[in-house]
Design a protein around this motif. Structure first.
Motif, PDB file in Angstrom:
ATOM      1  N   GLY A 560       0.818  -1.209   0.000  1.00  0.00           N
ATOM      2  CA  GLY A 560       0.000   0.000   0.000  1.00  0.00           C
ATOM      3  C   GLY A 560       0.848   1.254   0.000  1.00  0.00           C
ATOM      4  N   GLY A 561       0.648   2.097  -1.008  1.00  0.00           N
ATOM      5  CA  GLY A 561       1.307   3.404  -1.029  1.00  0.00           C
ATOM      6  C   GLY A 561       2.769   3.380  -1.386  1.00  0.00           C
ATOM      7  N   GLY A 562       3.307   2.198  -1.705  1.00  0.00           N
ATOM      8  CA  GLY A 562       4.733   2.114  -1.992  1.00  0.00           C
ATOM      9  C   GLY A 562       5.578   1.994  -0.745  1.00  0.00           C
ATOM     10  N   GLY A 563       4.959   1.539   0.362  1.00  0.00           N
ATOM     11  CA  GLY A 563       5.761   1.329   1.565  1.00  0.00           C
ATOM     12  C   GLY A 563       5.046   1.611   2.857  1.00  0.00           C
ATOM     13  N   VAL A 564       3.927   0.937   3.100  1.00  0.00           N
ATOM     14  CA  VAL A 564       3.111   1.192   4.287  1.00  0.00           C
ATOM     15  C   VAL A 564       3.888   0.926   5.580  1.00  0.00           C
ATOM     16  N   HIS A 565       4.896   0.050   5.528  1.00  0.00           N
ATOM     17  CA  HIS A 565       5.643  -0.303   6.734  1.00  0.00           C
ATOM     18  C   HIS A 565       6.781   0.663   7.041  1.00  0.00           C
ATOM     19  N   GLY A 566       7.122   1.533   6.088  1.00  0.00           N
ATOM     20  CA  GLY A 566       8.305   2.349   6.292  1.00  0.00           C
ATOM     21  C   GLY A 566       9.536   1.464   6.287  1.00  0.00           C
ATOM     22  N   TYR A 567      10.393   1.647   7.300  1.00  0.00           N
ATOM     23  CA  TYR A 567      11.636   0.883   7.365  1.00  0.00           C
ATOM     24  C   TYR A 567      11.478  -0.488   8.017  1.00  0.00           C
ATOM     25  N   ARG A 568      10.476  -0.637   8.895  1.00  0.00           N
ATOM     26  CA  ARG A 568      10.371  -1.858   9.683  1.00  0.00           C
ATOM     27  C   ARG A 568       8.921  -2.307   9.807  1.00  0.00           C
ATOM     28  N   SER A 569       8.770  -3.603   9.992  1.00  0.00           N
ATOM     29  CA  SER A 569       7.433  -4.173  10.161  1.00  0.00           C
ATOM     30  C   SER A 569       7.182  -4.540  11.613  1.00  0.00           C
ATOM     31  N   LEU A 570       5.929  -4.495  12.005  1.00  0.00           N
ATOM     32  CA  LEU A 570       5.510  -4.986  13.318  1.00  0.00           C
ATOM     33  C   LEU A 570       5.104  -6.452  13.269  1.00  0.00           C
TER      34      LEU A 570
END
Length: 595
Positions: A560-570
C-alpha cells in the motif's frame, strides 16, 4: 453497496481523504474510459497475479458485477501464491483474543508503535514525497486493524488460535520500534485458511461467468493508448504439472494481448531474485550477504515492477526490504534454495560468527533489521543460536504452513501434544537439518560448530565465559542482563508462559540439555517498497498523478502506497497488507468501471 474504502472506526478526516480519492478515480474514469467504449473489450478488469491480493481484488470486482480476467505465469497448483505457505499471522488491535489474554491494546498505542517502527522520513508532507502516500496508507491500515478487519474476516469464516504471539518486541523505548503488546494472531489453519475464503469467492465467480482464469499467461508489457492503460500483452507458457511452489517451465508456446479499461497489478515482491535484492540492498544494512537462503518460491521474481514502471508507474523506497536473520536451509526443499525461518522465543543466546554475543536490541524476536545490520557488520553471512533442548521444545516455531501440520490441519490433539513434547517438525530439523549441532558438553558443541563451518572461528574459552556470565544472572529474580530481563518480562505474559517461553534456566544446566547450536542464515522474504499508489490503489506516475486505468495492490505496491511499513514491520502485517490493499484496489476499480 458498503462504503468501498472507509473502514469502521476511521477518523472523519481519513474518510474524507479516502473517499476523495475514490471520487477522483471515478471522475477520471468517466473521462478516460468512454474513448474505448466502442472497441472490443475482453473484460472489465484484468488482474495480474493470483496471490492473496489478487484473489481479494478479483473477488471485490466480481462482487460488484465486473467481468475479470485473472492472469498468472504459474499453473493452477500455485493459486494463492506465497500466502498459502505462510504461518497465517495477522495483526489485530484490541481483539477478542487479546482481551482473553489480558492484553490492553488501543488504536493510539498501535499507531505509536507503527510510527516508531516505520520511521517515515521521505517527504511525508510533500505530495511528491516517497512516504507521502505510505503514511496515509499506514494510518488507514491501523484504523482497519483496530476496526473492521477482524469482524470482516470472521464473517468469512476465518478463526484464530486463542494465544496471541508477541513478535518484534523492539529496541527498548516506548516510542521506538516494536510492539508494546502482543498482536500476532495465528490463523487456525495457517496461510491456507487465509487464502481459502477468497479462493472460494473467485471460484464461485468463475462458475457464474464473472471471472476467467488465465494460468500460464506471463505478462511482458502493459498496453497503453494515448497515455491510458488499455490492457496487457505477453507470452503463453507451456502447460505445467509442477506442484505448488515448485519451479515451472518458462517455455513459450504462444503470445496474447488482452484488453480491459482497468489493470490491477498484484504480482508480489522480489524475494527469489537475489540479484535484485542485492541491487537494491541499502547501505545502512552493510554489505549484502554473499550467501542467503530463499523464503519464497522462484516465481517471486519482481518482473512486474519494471514492467509497470515502463507503463508510467513510479517505484518508491526500493531500498526498504525485510529479510529474516534466523533462516535454516531446508533439508527437504520445495523451491530452489528453500529456507525456513525460526520464530524464536526470547531465551536462546545469540552470537555472531566469531562467537561474540550480540547486545541489545539484537535479541531473539526483538529487532530483525537491527540484528541483520549487526550480522553484516561482523563480516560474515551467518550467526549462531546457542540453546538447550528445554528451550527449543517450547520456544522454537518454524515459519510456513507445511511446518505446522497441527495448526494447518486444525488438529487439536496434535496441537496439545506440544505441551509434553517437542513438535515433530522441530525434531526433524534438529536431526536432518544441515545447520544444527547437538552435544552433551560445551567443548563437544564448539567442536561441532567449527566443523560445520570449517573456519574454526569459535573459541571454547571465550564462548564459555560469556555463557557462564549470563547463567550467573539467573540466580536472582532481578538482573542487569537485558536478555534475562526480557525473559522475565515474557513470563509475566500468560500467552508466553503457556506456549512461547521456557522456564528461566541456565544454559549449562545439564538437566536442560542436550546443548544445541543452530547456524542462522539470512533468509530473503519481503519487499517493503514498490509502486506508489493513492488510497484507491491507483498507481501514480513520477509527477504524482494517477496513471489512468492502472492499479496495484499487495507486495508489489509495498503493501500500500509504496511502503506502508516504512523501514520496519511490526509483523502480522504482510498478509493483512495484501488483504487491505487488495480490497481497496478491487473496490475502487469496481467503482471506476461502473456504468
Amino acid at each position: 453497496m458498503d462504503n468501498p474504502i472507509a473502514p469502521t472506526g476511521i477518523t472523519r478526516r481519513r474518510a474524507f481523504t479516502v473517499t476523495g480519492g475514490m471520487l477522483a478515480g471515478a471522475t477520471l474514469a468517466a473521462h478516460a474510459f468512454p474513448a474505448f467504449a466502442g472497441e472490443a473489450q475482453d473484460a472489465d478488469a484484468i488482474v495480474v497475479g493470483h496471490g492473496l491480493a489478487g484473489l481479494v481484488a478479483t473477488a471485490e470486482l466480481a462482487a460488484a458485477g465486473r467481468k475479470v480476467l485473472l492472469l498468472d505465469q504459474e499453473p493452477e497448483a500455485s493459486l494463492g501464491g506465497q500466502a498459502f505457505w505462510s504461518f497465517g499471522g495477522l495483526f489485530f488491535v484490541d481483539s477478542d483474543e487479546q482481551r482473553l489474554m489480558g492484553v490492553k491494546d488501543t488504536r493510539d498505542l498501535a499507531w505509536q508503535d507503527w510510527l516508531g517502527s516505520a520511521g517515515f522520513d521521505r517527504g511525508v508532507g510533500d505530495p511528491a514525497g516517497q512516504d507521502h502516500w505510505a503514511y496515509k496508507w499506514a494510518e488507514a491500515y491501523v484504523d482497519f486493524a483496530s476496526g473492521e478487519k477482524r469482524s470482516w474476516l470472521a464473517g468469512l469464516g476465518v478463526q484464530w488460535f486463542p494465544i496471541v504471539g508477541w513478535a518484534e518486541r523492539g529496541g527498548g523505548l516506548a516510542d521506538g520500534h516494536g510492539n508494546s503488546v502482543p498482536r500476532f494472531h495465528v490463523t487456525w489453519g495457517t496461510g491456507p485458511a487465509v487464502v481459502e475464503p477468497f479462493e472460494k469467492k473467485v471460484r464461485a465467480a468463475v462458475a457464474a461467468g464473472k471471472v476467467a482464469f488465465r494460468f500460464r499467461h506471463r505478462v511482458d508489457g502493459i498496453v497503453t493508448t494515448g497515455g491510458v492503460v488499455t490492457g496487457v500483452r505477453g507470452a503463453v507458457l507451456e502447460p505445467s504439472g509442477a506442484a505448488r511452489g515448485k519451479p515451472s517451465s518458462r517455455t513459450v508456446i504462444g503470445e496474447f494481448e488482452l484488453r480491459a479499461p482497468v489493470v490491477v497489478v498484484t504480482s508480489g515482491g522480489i524475494g527469489a531474485n537475489h540479484d535484485l535484492v542485492r541491487q537494491n540492498w541499502p547501505a545502512r544494512l552493510g554489505t549484502p550477504p554473499k550467501s542467503m537462503v530463499t523464503g519464497v518460491p522462484a516465481h517471486v521474481d519482481g518482473r512486474m515492477l519494471a514492467i509497470t514502471e515502463r507503463a508510467g508507474g513510479r517505484i518508491v523506497n526500493p531500498d526498504r526490504m525485510w529479510h529474516y536473520t534466523e533462516g535454516l536451509r531446508n533439508y527437504d526443499p520445495i523451491w530452489p534454495g528453500h529456507g525456513i525461518r525460526i520464530l524464536p522465543g526470547p531465551s536462546s543466546m545469540w552470537f555472531d560468527a566469531t562467537g561474540k554475543r550480540f547486545g541489545t536490541p539484537d535479541l531473539p524476536g526483538y529487532d530483525t533489521l537491527h540484528t541483520l545490520g549487526s550480522i553484516t557488520a561482523s563480516g560474515y553471512d551467518y550467526s549462531w543460536f546457542v540453546t538447550t533442548q528445554k528451550i527449543i521444545a517450547k520456544e522454537f516455531a518454524l515459519s510456513g504452513s507445511e511446518q505446522n501440520p497441527d495448526l494447518t490441519n486444525k488438529n487439536v490433539w496434535q496441537l496439545l501434544s506440544r505441551i509434553w513434547q517437542t513438535p515433530e517438525p522441530i525434531e526433524k530439523f534438529k536431526k536432518n537439518g544441515a545447520d544444527f549441532v547437538v552435544a552433551t558438553t560445551l567443548s563437544e558443541l564448539v567442536a561441532g560448530m567449527n566443523k560445520l563451518t570449517g573456519d574454526n572461528l569459535i573459541d571454547l574459552t571465550r564462548l564459555k565465559r560469556q555463557i557462564e556470565a549470563r547463567d550467573r544472572e539467573m540466580d536472582n529474580p532481578y538482573t542487569k542482563d537485558v536478555q534475562v530481563m526480557g525473559i522475565r518480562n515474557a513470563l509475566s505474559y500468560i500467552g508466553d508462559s503457556l506456549s512461547r517461553t521456557a522456564p528461566a534456566h541456565k544454559i549449562l544446566d545439564p538437566s536442560a540439555g542436550p546443548l544445541i547450536a543452530v547456524r542462522l542464515n539470512v533468509l530473503t522474504r519481503k519487499t517493503l517498497g514498490g509502486l506508489q499508489t493513492d488510497l484507491s490503489g491507483r498507481v501514480l506516475d513520477a509527477s504524482g498523478r494517477p496513471v489512468p486505468g492502472l492499479y496495484a495492490a499487495g507486495e508489489v505496491a509495498g503493501f500500500g502506497g509504496g511502503g506502508v511499513h516504512g523501514y520496519r514491520s511490526l509483523e502480522g502485517t504482510f498478509l493483512g497488507g495484501c488483504l487491505f490493499s487488495g480490497r481497496q484496489a478491487g473496490r475502487a476499480a469496481a467503482a471506476a468501471t461502473a456504468t
